[in-house]
Design a protein around this motif. Sequence first.
Motif, PDB file in Angstrom:
ATOM      1  N   TYR A 641      -0.283  14.028  26.706  1.00 45.29           N
ATOM      2  CA  TYR A 641       0.165  13.093  25.669  1.00 45.29           C
ATOM      3  C   TYR A 641      -0.580  11.761  25.792  1.00 45.29           C
ATOM      4  O   TYR A 641      -1.049  11.193  24.788  1.00 45.29           O
ATOM      5  N   SER A 645      -3.294  10.395  23.052  1.00 45.81           N
ATOM      6  CA  SER A 645      -2.927   9.133  22.390  1.00 45.81           C
ATOM      7  C   SER A 645      -4.013   8.084  22.552  1.00 45.81           C
ATOM      8  O   SER A 645      -4.302   7.316  21.624  1.00 45.81           O
ATOM      9  N   LEU A 654       1.878  10.024  17.870  1.00 44.98           N
ATOM     10  CA  LEU A 654       2.148  11.205  18.673  1.00 44.98           C
ATOM     11  C   LEU A 654       3.518  11.107  19.310  1.00 44.98           C
ATOM     12  O   LEU A 654       3.990  10.004  19.643  1.00 44.98           O
ATOM     13  N   ILE A 680       1.729  14.374  15.404  1.00 44.86           N
ATOM     14  CA  ILE A 680       1.472  15.419  16.405  1.00 44.86           C
ATOM     15  C   ILE A 680       2.584  15.370  17.451  1.00 44.86           C
ATOM     16  O   ILE A 680       2.958  14.283  17.923  1.00 44.86           O
TER      17      ILE A 680
END
Length: 830
Positions: A641, A645, A654, A680
């Motif tokens: 993540y 990002s 995200l 996302i």
Amino acid sequence: MPVPVETLRRILKVEQSRGCLDTAVMGGLDKLLHRWAGQARQGITEPGVLLGFQGLHFEESSYATWDPERRHLWIEQALSWLETAEGAVVEATPPPQAVPAHPARPDKTAPTPPPPARRAGRSPRAPRPSEARSLDSPITTLPGVTPRLGAKLGKMGVQTVRDLLYFFPRRHLDRSQRAPISGLQVGEEQTLLATVWEARQTKFGVKRGTEAILGDDSGNIRAVWFNQPYLARRLPTNAQVVLSGRVGLFRGQKVFESPEWELLENGDLIHTGRLVPLYPLTEGLYPRQVRQLVKATVDDWAGRVDDFLPQEVRANGRLLDLPQAIAQAHYPDSPTSQDQARRRLAFDELFLLQLGVLSRKRKWQEDQPGRSLGPQPQVIEGLVGSLPFTLTAAQKRVLEDILADLARTRPMVRLLQGEVGSGKTVLAAAALLLAAANGYQGALMAPTEILAEQHFRTLGQIFGGGGQEGESCQVYPDLLPRPLRLALLTGSFRPSEKNHLQQLLAQGEIDIVVGTHALIQKGVEFQRLGLAVVDEQHRFGVLQRSALRQKGFNPHILVMTATPIPRTLALTLYGDLDLSVLDELPPGRLAVKTRFLMPEQRDRTYTFIREQVALGRQAFVICPLIEESEALEAKAAVAEYQRLSREIFPDLKLGLLHGRLSTADKDEAMRLFRSGELHILVSTSVVEVGIDVPNATVMLVEGADRFGLSQLHQFRGRVGRGVEQSYCLLLAQSPSPEARERLEAIVRLQDGFALAEEDLRLRGPGEFFGTRQSGLPDLRMARLSDAPLLEIARTEAIRLFEADPDFSQPQHEPLARELARMWQGQGEWS
């Protein structure tokens, strides 16, 4: 004054710690043992201790001629006997004195007596005769099995004589094909029958070993054994020996390198010249040791095993007798005999499994009558008519099956399996509504909080309410006596919230409750539970499902799964459940386009995701399953993540989802993603089931080669739930040939049931669902991919069960005993 046995015990432990190389005392251990035994014999007064003493053959020990495995085994036996002999030996002459240890040298003045003749396959001499009285006697009552050895075997699940007979090899080495010396091929496993021309101790560098010259009519060959100098004394000149092993090349000459060997004069071959079993081992167990023990036990005990299969069943299945099958499974005479033995033993497992689940279904349905839920057609028609879509033909067919079951006084036990998005939840909603209309409560148990929360919202929408916690949903007030009350209960609720909901459930103030395993915790009671629905049932253990059922008076049970299972397998694993299949997707649903990608295509994949987001779509990114650890999965998801990002999509929004987030954080992440505020969602496999976001059109699975076909199909099912074309992108780092075959299969196949068949084929022997997870007895020989044998076992089980469901006929008594033994301790399975 008693002679202290501590002196001998100390010497033997030193010898054991040095790898049993006969270096604990000068001149070798045999000389010491002979002298000690002569002194100790006169002082042994207890018959039991004397019997053990005689069994160890101290006075005629040939320790120097034994291989290390036999030495290890004998020392364990001797140490065990010494524990029992403490205080039972009175002094006759002074005890022996230990001599400072250094590497042993051959004793020229006292020739080593030849080893006692011993038939191959028998266990080394035991400290006592066999005390085993039945197949259920402890393993330690067998000759040669000391408490220490018994403990090691216990780690492998071998506790009794019967367990050892059923301790089958994981595979066999084919050492049955013999070749002459002139025909031996370099680098291959081969077997040779030859004559020993010479065997002598030699040095390989700084270590000693054995070198032998062997011959047959076609020539001569050299064999070497490293670190085993004692073998030179065990290979007498002119002896016929069988060797199996790999042939190497040394200075242009063929040589056998540390082959297995057996003297032909010893009788039955165990380690060479045949199909040789390889058994599962643990620390302290050795291949030759286990083979010898199993062979001796099979020789002595296999013939005493009662064949519990009725003669008619054996004849119909063309099956071997059980004693013969057990013997051939361990030491087969040929590959054909091995296959026939496996087939018989696999049939037994599947046949007993079927009888067990049929018995449980009968006990559940006939011995414990349930409650009839009246048809209430106006309620069901009202629900179906309020839906924003039309039921598929498959949904209508399955709904009729469920409603017919619920109308009976015999409790429903039905398995509903269907593709992702095939509409199982709507059918569960109809069944739960019918229970409420009849004045009963309903419960839906899901494996995760995320899925439970989604089910709660979905039911609220279907029933016409907002799906807020504890809300009374106004559903067809002219058809129901009062508004339907729906509630959610999960483990993360505060104690005060749980207590309040538990009180409402016990008072009958809640009609339908959706929850996780919190539903089966202590303190949760229902006033009138009439229907229990279990979603993704294979994720719950036996006791959890049984505990939910026991919350009511024989409620109807509906279990659901989105994991397609081949029909034959489902009928076997879930033989106690009636089976319904939703094999039709809603009309207009577009097939998800699936692609298998390699790391060099990663940038193109990110570009494609950005293009989809620009069109107003959303995407999932699944992090690879590192191992079965939620903490590690969460860590991987967080790292991915952060990378995406910062480096890949810094201009997009995200979100992050994994199992270790708080309920509030999970709810917030899903709310933002559903509402379109996130582009996302980076997640672990927690999204495998239940997440429904129609606007999501891309599923990117990182490390796809780490997942099984079933999981990949579930991931793919999270997209394609709207009207737009969707895509499943499978990124693999360095897939093995097996993983590549899985990925190619899911790209090629869209139908979940066809994928399930392929999954079963690719897995081959073993489990489709873990049998422990499913509450089944372990399958040791059965291959769940063996569809013809499954069909035969099921057919024969049903025929016998219908003729004698209580197994009360005299010829079925052995079968009843075996059935009870197989299912002992398994708990109820539903």
